[in-house]
Design a protein around this motif. Sequence first.
Motif, mmCIF file in Angstrom:
data_model
loop_
_atom_site.group_PDB
_atom_site.id
_atom_site.type_symbol
_atom_site.label_atom_id
_atom_site.label_comp_id
_atom_site.label_asym_id
_atom_site.label_seq_id
_atom_site.Cartn_x
_atom_site.Cartn_y
_atom_site.Cartn_z
ATOM 1 N N SER A 661 0.847 -1.194 0.000
ATOM 2 C CA SER A 661 0.000 0.000 0.000
ATOM 3 C C SER A 661 0.883 1.244 0.000
ATOM 4 O O SER A 661 2.027 1.215 0.468
ATOM 5 N N TRP A 662 0.338 2.320 -0.526
ATOM 6 C CA TRP A 662 1.014 3.606 -0.611
ATOM 7 C C TRP A 662 0.061 4.704 -0.164
ATOM 8 O O TRP A 662 -1.159 4.607 -0.376
ATOM 9 N N SER A 663 0.589 5.764 0.439
ATOM 10 C CA SER A 663 -0.211 6.932 0.790
ATOM 11 C C SER A 663 0.698 8.151 0.722
ATOM 12 O O SER A 663 1.778 8.162 1.314
ATOM 13 N N ARG A 664 0.251 9.176 -0.035
ATOM 14 C CA ARG A 664 1.117 10.334 -0.231
ATOM 15 C C ARG A 664 0.294 11.608 -0.358
ATOM 16 O O ARG A 664 -0.721 11.634 -1.051
ATOM 17 N N ARG A 665 0.740 12.660 0.323
ATOM 18 C CA ARG A 665 0.221 14.012 0.111
ATOM 19 C C ARG A 665 1.230 14.760 -0.748
ATOM 20 O O ARG A 665 2.421 14.805 -0.425
#
Length: 671
Positions: A661-665
Amino acid sequence: MTVRTEFPRATKVIRDLFIPLADGTRLAAQIWLPVDAEQHPVPAILEYLPYRKRDGTAERDAQTHPYYAGFGYAGVRVDIRGTGDSDGVLTDEYSKQEQDDGLEVIAWIARQPWCSGSVGMIGISWGGFNGLQIAARRPPALQAVVSLCSTVDRYADDIHAMGGCLLVDKVNWGTNMFSILATPPDPALVGHNRWKEMWLDRMGEHALWLLDWHTHQRRDAFYRHGSVCEDYSAIECPVYMVGGWADGYSNAVFRFLAGHKGPRKGLVGPWAHKYPHVAKPGPQIGFLQETLRWWDHWLKGKDTGIMAEPMLRVYMQEPTPPRTQYAERAGHWVAEEAWPSPRIVAEQLPLGRHTLGGVPEPAELGISSPLTVGEASGKWCPYGQVPDLAGDQRIEAGSSLVFDSEPLSEPMDVLGAPIAHLELTADKPVAMVAVVLSEVLADGAATRVSYGLLNLTHRDSHVDLKPLEPGKRYKVRVQLNEMGQHFGKGSRIRLALSTSHWPNAWPSPEKVTLTVLTSGSTLELPVRPPRPADQELRPFLPAETSPPLVKTCLREPAERWVIERDLASGILTNDRMSDAGAYLLDEIDWEAGERMGRTFSIHPDDPLSARSHLWNERSFGRGDLELRTRTDVRMHAERDAFVIEASLQAYEGKDRIIDRSWSRRIRRDLV
């Protein structure tokens, strides 16, 4: 379309071949060639793609490369490093490594005993891009290129941006590539002792390119790389540029013809993002025969007459009721001896109080569009096989600032890029304007013929951006997409302005009001006078292909596409589920299937409500081997950032072997 079964030369196929590179990497290839090519060597035509020759493009390849082989060429289809059955890892689109490998592939082809030493490149989309990019590297054996649905400027005319506005296709296509990169090689081809390691390597941290893509919101070095407009003179071999009015990439044909000074030709039909012998909207043409004339001239030295014909040939579309899908567009073929054509006349139509042309009445007109404007815009890059074209623009008119001409007393042909010169003010520092040009038929139906977008912070440059000063007057230039339209007698020309264009472009961070000052605003149309010689143009031959791929259907394709408005919440949702089906490729005993979903939603008054959810599922197998992947990407915007969340699962049978999984602002940069 006719399936041709008899050819001048008998052919054979080398199905599974690996091309060795200097660093030890092997690229998977398939080659079709005349059976006597080693005794009588032939030129080669290379198509170099990441889309899996084994199954992804197998059907298209079967209808194309054997055809060329039957007329005395070697058709060579190569998987790019890290894709299909090739070794290695692909870390981004259009990389220098991809080009370097392509140079080695061309040199290898030219050395083979079945090759005459002359090589051409053909490709659509990615293959059209890298054909131009590799030509700019000047490999000695590359003698000619056919580039379809491609770009010369990766910032201005690709999935990333349009007029500095962030295209939703950036996340859309990025999700598709995320899915393709996660697919396995065929164990029977690459070896049962190494296929799984290759697959796991592909699904590493680098797999989600769209995270890096979204950090590049200006035209920086990322986009300059691979944009051949940076130096057209780097390309020395002849280039045939091909596009379609329904495609997202037709501008490149005109820009290349204008910018490049070497041998070149251009062709634009009514087509979407497909090869012209199979594309919709029709009419389809004998494109393979047309390219044989090109290849015979440049790779075999035969006088086919192709270079004595006009430089540019286009399909002039005629008045047609708006539809989201056409089997065929009404129109006729025309040509220009040069581009830019000295025959084209720029006609200025002033904007008035909702009028276009004539004697204008000065006015100051405000517009703050519902963010649902764009609902009838279709896809940024349509494929034409599903209802993905722009629909009736009357849906948009009530939410746009509209300027209509009087009914035309005589027909008018427009060929080239219309330009909206606008004087305006904005009440927010970041704003966009969407400009849509339509032909309004006698019954009021409005068929879109071109459009353009401009992020107003990009009004002077795509590099040095400047926020707007609320209330300050600006004069801006919005260049619309190139077009070829025969406006009919009695039709009206409509220019519609709006402050949003969802779901093609992400909205500005705040809802904006623009005020247009008509006294300083005009629409510039490139008007084409009649050319009697158009009546004598050589007709294209009927479309032909070689026999289709042999396959057995395991799951029928299906399509569902719904746009709905929730009257309670006000949210508009564009929801599509596309099942490409599943098939057994009989000749290699290999199963492949694909499904995807695309959901975009927005509230008409809240730019931060924009949401996208995109997913892909792919499956492969043989006998007891069952492999499948699922990729999901969600994206929304905050006032100062874009937020992207993604996941990847891969399965071998019932066992989940990858769960990432990936999460980026990502900071918004005046967009």
